[in-house]
Design a protein around this motif. Sequence first.
Motif, mmCIF file in Angstrom:
data_model
loop_
_atom_site.group_PDB
_atom_site.id
_atom_site.type_symbol
_atom_site.label_atom_id
_atom_site.label_comp_id
_atom_site.label_asym_id
_atom_site.label_seq_id
_atom_site.Cartn_x
_atom_site.Cartn_y
_atom_site.Cartn_z
ATOM 1 N N ASN A 103 0.912 -1.236 -0.015
ATOM 2 C CA ASN A 103 -0.192 0.016 -0.319
ATOM 3 C C ASN A 103 0.781 1.303 -0.018
ATOM 4 O OD1 ASN A 103 -2.435 -1.239 -0.255
ATOM 5 N ND2 ASN A 103 -2.877 -1.388 2.094
ATOM 6 N N ASP A 126 0.617 3.896 -2.925
ATOM 7 C CA ASP A 126 0.299 5.414 -2.591
ATOM 8 C C ASP A 126 1.264 6.495 -3.116
ATOM 9 O OD1 ASP A 126 -1.972 6.486 -1.167
ATOM 10 O OD2 ASP A 126 -0.619 6.835 0.671
ATOM 11 N N THR A 165 -4.982 8.619 2.449
ATOM 12 C CA THR A 165 -4.231 9.033 3.476
ATOM 13 C C THR A 165 -3.925 10.635 3.263
ATOM 14 O OG1 THR A 165 -2.190 8.570 1.913
ATOM 15 C CG2 THR A 165 -3.093 6.785 3.485
ATOM 16 N N ALA A 197 -2.151 10.638 -0.113
ATOM 17 C CA ALA A 197 -2.784 10.525 -1.277
ATOM 18 C C ALA A 197 -3.708 11.884 -1.612
ATOM 19 C CB ALA A 197 -3.796 9.369 -1.090
ATOM 20 N N ARG A 235 -5.286 4.269 -7.650
ATOM 21 C CA ARG A 235 -5.508 2.699 -7.040
ATOM 22 C C ARG A 235 -6.191 1.753 -8.055
ATOM 23 N NH1 ARG A 235 -3.986 2.337 -1.673
ATOM 24 N NH2 ARG A 235 -4.361 0.011 -2.085
#
Length: 515
Positions: free
Chosen positions: A385, A389, A476, A479, A512
């Motif tokens: 991840n 990201d 996040t 992101a 993503r």
Amino acid sequence: MYSCIKSASVYGLEAILVEVETDVSDGLPDFNMSGLLSSEVKEAKERIKVAIKNSNFKLLPQRVVVNISPADIRKDGTGFDLPIALGLLAANNLITNESLGEYFCIGELGLDGSIKGVKGILPCVLMAQKAGIKNVIIPKANKEEALIVEDINVITVSNLKECVNIINGKLEPSSLNFDSLDTFSKSPIIEEKDIKTPDFSDVRGQNSAKRATMIAVAGMHNIMYMGPPGSGKTMLASRIPYIMPDMTKEERLEVTKIESVAGILKEGSGLVKKRPFRNPYHNITLNALMGGGAFAKPGEITLASKGVLFLDEITEFNSNVIESLRSPIEDRKVKVTRLNYSYDYPADFMLVAAMNPCKCGYYPDRTRCKCREVDIRRYIGKISNPIWDRFDICIKTNEIKFKDIAYETETDENVLSNKKMKEMILRARKAQLERFKDTNINFNSQMNSEMVKKYCQLKDREKELMERFYEKKHLTARAYTRILKTARTIADLEGEKDINWSHISESFSYRRVNE
């Protein structure tokens, strides 16, 4: 008798001024060298003695001591051959010491006395210029590389005897300087206009992927292609350098310096014109990617600086190799540390990656894909991840239809070619140069948090949209800022001053593809 001559040792991407001290005296014949030297430098004494003999200089049997100072910095490479030989000749009164002090020299000696090219000439000559040295003696093979540096007298030599005669004033040097050769417009034997370059118009279909690529290049955003085998992922990535903005003089100088230190600068070339495109194989080691080794050298991420690092079939790379990219992507530099030294290498690259959606490559086409759901998740899960990201743009490449291959389904007006894409990219590039003219960055992807607040301000409608995206997808903070940076680039491509909801929506659509 004692002599001293200036030379340089490459340390990372920079050069350090060193002094090659030589002392000869009566006694049992011996040749000792000191100064924290590598095996290549220690082996020089045999080359030097034979080269001096074959250049018709006669030396009596004597005790020779050579010290390269400062002695606390490791010296490696073959560039010390020439200064050691000149120092030995000066200590034997075959060169006047007064004349020797006016020169800086570097070069490798052949057994016949010829002077061969060495790597790292550019940072050495730059260092000599900063140190106020006016005359540098280098091998002829490194002429164009040295002439990049302004305001310094470059003397090229092909053999040891010629070099000695120049220092003693018996031979007029073939002095060159920046103005005597236009290294900026120097062209290869074959003109670039005569070479057919890969064009985006060759890629059938994939208009969405082409637009995503254009956005990525305009703002130097990291991009991931995901699609079945043969859908054009590698074709898209390999054409990226041909639509990237031309490098500035400072960028070209940095890329040339990197290639010079790494020893991959083509002989006879001046400043590098094209942005780097590095495509390492998936069995690459951590040291080869990041830089390092017993004697640290630039790795692939440094060689790709100011250009593209393309990781094809990224899921086939070792996980520790992929995870090591986390910090360099954020910091745009990499620190290589060893027991007695550490080097800072630039890593200012655009990361481009490609992968299949599953092991067989055909998911979600269940007529051909036989992978289990758990296997698909495990396959995509090879990319963690935190790495996902760090990709600003993730785009799916669809399987190409027969009509796209066999028939001209696109007219000249709507096909995206290199020329059309670069024109739009340069428009966005111009907006970014104006925006960042008083800073040390050039692209939207390089903005820090303060710049994001200043240049990516949102109105109420856009804030509400971002809030929904943030809460629904559990984004996040990284992101969130990357979505804003990409939206800023999309607005620049469209000539818009403010970011609107359509820019944010498109930017978010590139997040993503594994979700």
